[in-house]
Enzyme design. Structure first.
Site, PDB file in Angstrom:
ATOM      1  N   LYS A  64      -9.637  39.555 -65.231  1.00  0.00           N
ATOM      2  CA  LYS A  64     -10.683  40.351 -64.584  1.00  0.00           C
ATOM      3  C   LYS A  64     -11.818  39.485 -64.044  1.00  0.00           C
ATOM      4  O   LYS A  64     -12.547  39.901 -63.152  1.00  0.00           O
ATOM      5  CB  LYS A  64     -11.187  41.401 -65.550  1.00  0.00           C
ATOM      6  CG  LYS A  64     -10.101  42.447 -65.840  1.00  0.00           C
ATOM      7  CD  LYS A  64     -10.577  43.522 -66.766  1.00  0.00           C
ATOM      8  CE  LYS A  64      -9.549  44.644 -66.882  1.00  0.00           C
ATOM      9  NZ  LYS A  64      -8.357  44.216 -67.650  1.00  0.00           N
TER      10      LYS A  64
HETATM   11  C1  LIG Z   1      -7.184  44.959 -67.691  1.00  0.00           C
HETATM   12  C2  LIG Z   1      -6.040  44.249 -68.252  1.00  0.00           C
HETATM   13  C3  LIG Z   1      -4.727  44.634 -67.947  1.00  0.00           C
HETATM   14  C4  LIG Z   1      -4.416  45.831 -67.080  1.00  0.00           C
HETATM   15  O1  LIG Z   1      -4.786  45.637 -65.742  1.00  0.00           O
HETATM   16  P1  LIG Z   1      -4.941  46.891 -64.770  1.00  0.00           P
HETATM   17  O2  LIG Z   1      -5.498  46.351 -63.511  1.00  0.00           O
HETATM   18  O3  LIG Z   1      -5.921  47.822 -65.457  1.00  0.00           O
HETATM   19  O4  LIG Z   1      -3.626  47.519 -64.626  1.00  0.00           O
HETATM   20  C5  LIG Z   1      -3.692  43.877 -68.469  1.00  0.00           C
HETATM   21  N1  LIG Z   1      -3.918  42.824 -69.272  1.00  0.00           N
HETATM   22  C6  LIG Z   1      -5.169  42.439 -69.585  1.00  0.00           C
HETATM   23  C7  LIG Z   1      -5.362  41.279 -70.492  1.00  0.00           C
HETATM   24  C8  LIG Z   1      -6.273  43.126 -69.098  1.00  0.00           C
HETATM   25  O5  LIG Z   1      -7.509  42.738 -69.409  1.00  0.00           O
END
Ligand SMILES: *Cc1c(COP(=O)(O)O)cnc(C)c1O
Length: 501
Positions: free
Chosen positions: A118
């Site tokens: 993210k």
């Molecule tokens: C947020 C997250 C996901 C999921 O991603 P999305 O974009 O919400 O589908 C998967 N793995 C990790 C470690 C995350 O932080």
């Protein structure tokens, strides 16, 4: 390029407006009017280029109201911290000795300040927002409201802390995030930040935030204090668009390392929760990246697996707390954008979303299902399978993966076994294994009973011979600054209180 809503015909807006607003005025999500293309030779040109340059190439096609210079500068600043070679979140190739011709490229997207993928988007979004404030002449303060299942919260806090003309308030489900995730958030410094635990699960928390966004009265009250709401969740277009970039660079990594020839297709596998990361892969495909199948990997909360297999989305099911908590989600908000792009009708999407809201379920029609079948494959991994994959990756390759990435690897392994489609695959590795030490240690056969999460960092470092990421090593001595807890009914009240400060 203008932005429109998934749910009804609104006046198209510039990307700066879409990024500031977060949600469209009709409650829908902003989508680009059309999807721009990148030609193969243009992909070829960036194969050896720095990540920021590739980012500029992708972003300029979507954010046409920003100058190329602005976008390139944002990307340079946003990505100068990737603590890996060439400042690029590199694909690490894990080659199966039995199948050397069919590589799996694991793209480590977690080398940012908070060690989840993210960061790639949330180091960019505040910069895009700051520019958007200038472009639109907005003088109000922007209050970013975030509902987090763990990783978004910290990444958003790290991105927005002390950014002028913004404040950020993060809600997380009390007990629904790992201890390390919690510590990362509650130790966040900055004069414009608030972190509050909500007594409920992630869906309660996300619904609470959505309700605040849709509440005209609260918006009016906030406007009186010169504050406007916005979102840093993956429903914000400015969150989504930076994620498209790394699918291009991952493909470029395959080309550069001669695993794939220019134009040859790859598959992309994504551990999925809110459907943001995987939707970025979809946009990359639509832009012209040679992608055969996009593989949607879920954990025991397999609402998406069922959706892609049957065409029925049904959130009326048991909610499981898993070892991959960032995917413990029953409402995948960004799916709405996919439904819009593939059905092409706002009224269809509107109907589905109304049904989802009122009954918790909807069913897509056969032609739409058929279209999705051509693009996506979906499956899930159980808790045991996930642990087993962590163990297998380590014993075979001395390579550590976090539980989310392990879910994707398991689904890829099943996919190859079941379909015999051995197309080279890019796996999005979404978090550092050190963010989920307890699950990783258990998978490796270590006892974690009674061992503090922070001690577990040391144990994992010792067992794996991997280095503890710098900012996680610092958590032990960090001061806890945020202790607020509230009921889900109290979230709006807390927002108003923070706004009045
Ligand atoms: C947020 C997250 C996901 C999921 O991603 P999305 O974009 O919400 O589908 C998967 N793995 C990790 C470690 C995350 O932080």
């Amino acid at each position: 390029m203008k932005y429109i809503s998934t749910r009804s015909k609104i006046t198209p807006v510039d990307s700066a407006v879409a990024i500031l607003k977060g949600l469209a005025p009709d409650g829908g999500l902003f989508v680009p009017e059309s999807i721009p293309k990148i030609k193969l030779d243009e992909i070829n040109k960036v194969v050896d280029k720095p990540y920021a340059l590739c980012a500029g190439e992708v972003l300029k096609r979507f954010l046409t109201d920003y100058t190329e210079n602005e976008l390139f500068e944002c990307a340079e600043l946003a990505y100068n911290w990737f603590d890996v070679r060439a400042k690029v979140p590199m694909s690490i190739l894990v080659q199966d000795p039995k199948n050397p011709k069919f590589p799996i490229g694991i793209t480590e997207l977690w080398h940012g300040p908070t060690y989840a993928f993210k960061d790639v988007a949330l180091q960019m979004l505040p910069r895009l927002m700051s520019l958007a404030l200038k472009k639109t002449g907005e003088t109000k303060e922007i209050l970013i409201l975030v509902a987090t299942s763990g990783d978004t919260g910290k990444a958003a806090l790290a991105g927005f802390a002390d950014v002028p003309q913004t404040r950020i308030m993060v809600f997380y489900p009390n007990g629904g995030v790992s201890k390390i995730q919690r510590l990362q958030m509650v130790t966040q410094t900055g004069g414009n930040v608030n972190v509050t635990a909500v007594n409920g699960n992630f869906d309660d928390t996300q619904t609470g935030v959505k309700n605040i966004f849709n509440d005209e009265k609260i918006r009016e009250q906030l406007a009186a204090s010169n504050i406007k709401l916005s979102s840093a969740n993956s429903i914000n277009w400015g969150r989504l668009v930076p994620q498209i970039v790394y699918y291009f660079t991952s493909y470029a990594d395959f080309i550069r390392t001669k695993q794939v020839k220019l134009g040859e297709p790859v598959n992309i596998a994504v551990p999925t929760g809110n459907f943001g990361n995987i939707l970025a892969a979809y946009y990359a495909k639509r832009m012209g990246l040679p992608v055969k199948r996009i593989i949607c990997a879920s954990n025991a909360n397999n609402v998406l697996t069922e959706f892609f297999k049957t065409g029925v989305y049904n959130r009326n099911r048991e909610f499981h707390k898993t070892i991959s908590p960032s995917m413990d989600i029953l409402i995948s908000s960004n799916l709405e954008r996919l439904l819009y792009h593939e059905s092409g009708y706002t009224d269809t999407v509107n109907r589905f979303m109304t049904q989802l809201n009122e009954t918790g379920t909807y069913k897509i029609d056969a032609p739409l299902k058929k279209k999705l079948d051509k693009i996506f494959h979906a499956d899930f991994a159980t808790e045991d399978e996930t642990s087993h994959m962590i163990k297998e990756m380590f014993s075979q390759f001395k390579y550590l993966v976090d539980p989310h990435t392990a879910v994707a690897l398991k689904v890829v392994s099943n996919y190859r076994r079941d379909t015999r489609d051995m197309t080279p695959v890019v796996v999005a590795s979404t978090a550092s294994p050190f963010k989920f030490t307890s699950a990783v240690l258990k998978a490796l056969g270590q006892t974690t009973e009674g061992v503090d999460d922070l001690k577990q960092l040391d144990t994992l470092a010792l067992v794996s011979n991997w280095r503890i990421p710098t900012n996680l090593a610092k958590l032990a001595g960090a001061k806890i600054l945020h202790t607020d807890v509230c009921e889900k009914e109290e979230m709006a009240e807390r927002v108003l209180k923070f706004a009045a400060n």
